[in-house]
Design an enzyme around this catalytic site. Structure first.
Site, PDB file in Angstrom:
ATOM      1  N   SER A  32       0.843  -1.193   0.000  1.00 53.47           N
ATOM      2  CA  SER A  32       0.000   0.000   0.000  1.00 53.47           C
ATOM      3  C   SER A  32       0.874   1.237   0.000  1.00 53.47           C
ATOM      4  O   SER A  32       2.083   1.175   0.261  1.00 53.47           O
ATOM      5  CB  SER A  32      -0.911   0.023   1.240  1.00 53.47           C
ATOM      6  N   SER A  33       0.250   2.353  -0.323  1.00 54.26           N
ATOM      7  CA  SER A  33       0.871   3.647  -0.073  1.00 54.26           C
ATOM      8  C   SER A  33       0.287   4.144   1.243  1.00 54.26           C
ATOM      9  O   SER A  33      -0.880   4.525   1.322  1.00 54.26           O
ATOM     10  CB  SER A  33       0.577   4.632  -1.206  1.00 54.26           C
TER      11      SER A  33
END
Length: 378
Positions: free
Chosen positions: A92-93
């Protein structure tokens, strides 16, 4: 990118201003970094429950505003090889507020070299490159797919750090020693390889938490000593990063523990399962029960440990306890609770961690031999 991204700088500046107003950013240099790095280039698509396809990407008018929001955006999911048909989030960011909080704690300065464990999308590496210069940044990830994509994105954005596909738990000795090491994956044990590859006086910032009870963690800010140990305080962080993967194809999720329920014992306890949610106590419980898994339900929680011990404990007190296996593990929780209450119910930030060549130890208030509260010896 399409014309839809032409105003990305407006969005990036707004995000930088938001984090500054919230006092997440207190160093003006980091405000300029956030305003200058194009996060949208690192998150061309992300998973969204609001989209029929499950993904929101560049063609969607709602994509850009969300990319520049203070949200964690899941960018990769994979099936567990032993659980076909079921996907786990594997990259994920992370929400920018946590990234910037950690970058402030890392206390980087001009000329310092940094090793990042967990490249992911490449956005955090880009922030470091913008601040320090690409030549001072090394970033690694266990997943070649992520590394390939991050390399392209970093290059397209104008950054040229050293990027490698390898097991980050082993560090990256080819570019050592480093002034700073930052882990953007969660680990249960801080690898001594990171200590060995950091200069004396340098800092390691790691998200330390169990795979099976992810709320029971913290950020460890460790200073490396000339004797080959690293020690420092814990910083509260209720929800951190995805756990490090054992290999590229396996999500960093808890291992399933087979339990033997043929012999079940029952008793009462003055401690209900809600105790597992108290930050300082949950941290202490994890240190006393390494490898603990917790499975909360509406009325009770099941906990297991790698040796096959298990306990089902109700939330309400006096709690009903059913347990089995080699050890009464709820008894271990009760002992941790007794220590915790006797010491004025300390929160996470009353503890610290020392990492040595063979083990890590949790300590309370001060890192001396009289204050150890966890297993092992550094």
């Amino acid at each position: 990118m399409s014309s839809a991204t032409d105003d990305w700088r407006v969005h990036a500046a707004a995000l930088a201003d938001q984090l500054t107003e919230q006092r997440v950013i207190t160093d003006p240099a980091w405000r300029d970094v956030v305003a200058s790095v194009p996060r949208h280039m690192f998150v061309p698509e992300f998973y969204s429950d609001d989209e029929p396809s499950g993904l929101r990407s560049t063609g969607n008018p709602r994509w850009l505003p969300v990319v520049y929001s203070d949200d964690t955006l899941v960018t990769q999911r994979k099936e567990h090889p032993d659980q076909p048909g079921f996907e786990w989030s594997t990259s994920s960011s992370t929400r920018p507020s946590l990234m910037l909080r950690m970058l402030h704690i890392l206390d980087v300065r001009a000329g310092m070299s940094v090793l990042e464990i967990g490249t992911g999308t490449g956005y955090n590496a880009a922030l470091l490159c913008e601040r320090l210069g690409s030549e001072h940044v090394t970033t690694v990830d266990i997943d070649p797919e992520l590394i390939d994509a991050a390399c392209v994105r970093l290059s397209d954005a104008g950054y040229r750090p050293t990027v490698a596909a390898c097991d980050g738990l082993r560090g990256y000795p080819a570019r050592a020693p480093y002034d700073r090491v930052i882990a953007t994956v969660a680990v249960e044990q801080v690898p001594h390889a990171w200590v060995e590859q950091t200069r004396p006086g340098g800092l390691i910032l790691a998200d330390v938490r169990p795979r099976g009870m992810t709320w029971a963690g913290a950020l460890a800010r460790l200073t490396v000593a000339p004797d080959g140990t690293a020690s420092g305080p814990l910083v509260s962080c209720t929800w951190g990063f995805m756990s490090a993967r054992p290999d590229a194809v396996r999500p960093g999720i808890p291992d399933v523990v087979p339990i033997d329920a043929t012999s079940v014992h029952r008793r009462k306890s003055e401690i209900g399962s809600e105790a597992l949610r108290r930050p300082g106590l949950s941290l202490l419980t994890w240190q006393r029960l390494p490898g603990i898994n917790a499975f909360p339900g509406p009325d009770a929680t099941r906990i297991t440990t790698p040796d096959g011990s298990w306990a089902d404990v109700t939330r309400a007190t006096p709690a009903k306890v059913e347990y089995g296996g080699p050890v009464d593990i709820w008894g271990q929780v009760e002992q941790a609770h007794a220590w915790w209450t006797e010491h004025a119910s300390p929160d996470v930030e009353a503890f610290g961690l020392t990492v040595g060549p063979t083990a890590q130890r949790l300590w309370h208030l001060k890192p001396d031999g009289h204050s150890w509260v966890g297993p092992g010896h550094p």
